[in-house]
Write an enzyme that holds these catalytic residues in place. Sequence first.
Site, mmCIF file in Angstrom:
data_model
loop_
_atom_site.group_PDB
_atom_site.id
_atom_site.type_symbol
_atom_site.label_atom_id
_atom_site.label_comp_id
_atom_site.label_asym_id
_atom_site.label_seq_id
_atom_site.Cartn_x
_atom_site.Cartn_y
_atom_site.Cartn_z
ATOM 1 N N GLU A 198 0.528 0.898 1.277
ATOM 2 C CA GLU A 198 -0.570 -0.027 1.000
ATOM 3 C C GLU A 198 -1.724 0.697 0.322
ATOM 4 O OE1 GLU A 198 -1.537 -2.478 4.441
ATOM 5 O OE2 GLU A 198 -3.560 -2.689 3.606
ATOM 6 N N PHE A 200 -1.466 3.511 -1.253
ATOM 7 C CA PHE A 200 -0.883 3.965 -2.514
ATOM 8 C C PHE A 200 -1.130 2.941 -3.623
ATOM 9 C CE2 PHE A 200 3.023 4.610 -5.140
ATOM 10 C CZ PHE A 200 2.988 5.977 -5.311
ATOM 11 N N VAL A 203 -4.875 2.576 -4.560
ATOM 12 C CA VAL A 203 -5.408 3.659 -5.382
ATOM 13 C C VAL A 203 -5.116 3.401 -6.855
ATOM 14 C CG1 VAL A 203 -5.181 6.112 -5.935
ATOM 15 C CG2 VAL A 203 -5.296 5.385 -3.556
ATOM 16 N N GLU A 352 14.978 5.807 -3.133
ATOM 17 C CA GLU A 352 13.766 6.397 -2.562
ATOM 18 C C GLU A 352 13.564 5.724 -1.213
ATOM 19 O OE1 GLU A 352 10.194 5.632 -4.787
ATOM 20 O OE2 GLU A 352 9.004 7.156 -3.757
ATOM 21 N N HIS A 378 14.340 10.294 -7.568
ATOM 22 C CA HIS A 378 14.413 10.581 -6.132
ATOM 23 C C HIS A 378 15.846 10.728 -5.629
ATOM 24 C CE1 HIS A 378 10.147 10.290 -5.576
ATOM 25 N NE2 HIS A 378 10.142 9.125 -6.204
ATOM 26 N N ASP A 436 3.475 11.839 -8.269
ATOM 27 C CA ASP A 436 2.086 11.362 -8.365
ATOM 28 C C ASP A 436 1.095 12.462 -7.979
ATOM 29 O OD1 ASP A 436 2.421 8.414 -8.926
ATOM 30 O OD2 ASP A 436 3.674 8.623 -7.152
HETATM 31 ZN ZN LIG Z 1 8.040 7.744 -9.046
#
Ligand SMILES: [Zn+2]
Length: 503
Positions: A198, A200, A203, A352, A378, A436
Site C-alpha cells: 500500500e 509502495f 510513493v 513475484e 523475479h 526500485d
Molecule cells: Zn519490478
Amino acid sequence: MAVQTPRALVSCASLLWLARAAGGIPFPAQRDLLMRQEVSRQMGGGVTLTAAEQKLDADLRRLKEREMSAARFPPALHFFKARPLIQQSPVFKLLQKMPKGAALHVHTSSLVGVEWLVKNVTYRPHCHICFTWDNSVRFLFSERRPFPRWDCFYWQLLGTLRARIGDTSGFDNSLMQHLTLFTEDPDGEYPSQEVVWEKFEKVFIAAAGLITHAPVLRDYFYRGLEELLQDNVMYLELRSGLSKTYELDGTVHDTAWTLRTFQEVTRKFVSDHPDFLGARVIFSVHRALSVSEVKAAVKEAIQLQTDFPDVVAGFDMVGREDGGRSLWFFRDALSLPAELGVTLPYFFHAGETGDDDGTDVDQNVLDALLFNTTRIGHGYALAHHPLAKELSRKRNVAVELCPISNQVLRLVSDLRNHPAAVLMSEGHPMVISSDDPSLFGTTGLSYDFYEAFVGIGGLKANLGTLKELALNSIRFSSLPPHLKDKGLVMWQKKWDAFIFHHS
Ligand SMILES: [Zn+2]
Ligand SMILES: *[C@@H]1O[C@H](CO)[C@@H](O)[C@H](O)[C@H]1NC(C)=O
Ligand SMILES: *[C@@H]1O[C@H](CO)[C@@H](O)[C@H](O)[C@H]1NC(C)=O
C-alpha cells in the site's frame, strides 16, 4: 537435456565405483572429483580464473568468511537494518568498484535517490505541495496555484511552506519519508505484505508530480544514469509507463515525447561519458487496467517500437501479482502481436509471489513462458514450478533476481533462505537487479550484488560467480548482437582494470 546425459553417466559410474569401495573409506580422489563436478554446475562454475583473478578470489573468500562469522550477518537482517553494516563491509566496497555490466530490471519512478528529489527538485520555483486526507503528499509545478482536485484541495507553494516551518532539515526529511519505503523500523511500519504494498503504490503517486514535470524529467533521467555509472554499471533497461509529462503552463506531452526525451538524454549522457553503453525502455503498464486498455497499450508499444527501434526493447505488466490480474487474464491483449504477425518482446514480471501455490496468479511463470517472455522478472516462485524452471533454462530465459526488493516486500526475511540459492547452485540463467532503488534506499547494483553474493550464494559463490553474473547482464540484455559484442568488449576492459588494480 542432451547436455546432462554425459554428466549423469559420469556421476552414475562414479557412484558405482564408490559403492565398490564402500567396504572402507571412499577414495579421496573420487570424492574430490565429485565435488569438482558439482561446483562446475553452479553459477560461474565454468569460468576459468587467471592467476590475478584467483588471488582476488582468495581475498574475497577470506573477507566473506569473516563477515559470516560476525555477530550480525547483514543478509540475515532486514536490509533497512543491514544497510549501515553493508556500507562498512570490505566485500561491499570491492563490489562497488567491480564493473557489474547492466541493470536490466529498474522502474522509472524509483530510478533516482530521494535525496536528490527533495534537495534539488522540490527547491525549484513554482513547486506546489498538497497533503491528502490519508497523509500522503502530492506535488505539482504550476505558474498559478493549482485547482483543487478530488484528492487534494489545499495547494501551497512549497518554498513558502518550508520558510514558514523553519526547521528545513526536519521538513525535508519528512518529505523524503513520503518518497521512500526506507525506515529505521521496517517490521513495525510494515507488518504485512499488504501494508508495504500500500505504501509502495502511494510513493509512486507522490513522486509522479515531481518526475513528470518535463524539465525535471530530463535532469532526472540524466541523474539516474549518473548514479548507475558511479556504481560501475554501464547499461540500463528501464521499465517505464512513459507517463505523460507536463509543462508549467499545463501543456501535456504525449508518450512519444517522453520516449524522445529519454533518447536525447541517453545520447547526451553517452557522449559525455563514452564508457557508458546506453539505455533502453521496456514499456510497462499496470495490471489493474482492463483487457481493452492493455490491448490499446500493446498496440501503442508496437507503434513505439516501430518509431523508436533503438530505444524500445519490449513490453511488461507491473503491479502486485498477488490479488492482481494474472497474465492469462490478459491473453487476448498479449496475443495481439502474434495475431498481427509482428514481434513484441515480452519481459514479464512473473512469480513475484510466495505461498499461493495453485492460484491463477501462481501460473504466471508458466504463462510468461507460453507468451515467449525474453526474461522473467523475479521468478521467486520458479523453484515450485519444475516445468517452468526447465523451460526457462532450456530457452535461456534469464531470471532477474532482485534480492532486496523480495526482502523489503516481504517474500523472504533471511536472504540465506531465498529460493534463488538453488538456481545459483544449478547455474540457472540469471541476472541481478535492483527493481526500485530509491524506494529501498539503494543506489546502483552493489547492494543487490552483495546480498546475492554473500547471502544467497553463500561461501560457494566466488569471483567466477560474480564474473558470470556481470557477463550475463549483457548477454541477456535486449541489445542486438553487434551492441552486445561492443558491450562485452567495453566490460572486459573495465574488468581487466579492476583486476589489475587489485593484484
Ligand atoms: Zn519490478
Ligand atoms: C539540480 O540539478 C541540476 C541538474 O542536475 C543542476 O544543474 C542544478 O545545479 C541542481 N540544483 C541544485 C540546487 O542542487
Ligand atoms: C511463441 O513462439 C512460438 C515458437 O516460435 C510460436 O509458435 C508462438 O506463436 C509464440 N507465441 C506467442 C504468444 O507469441
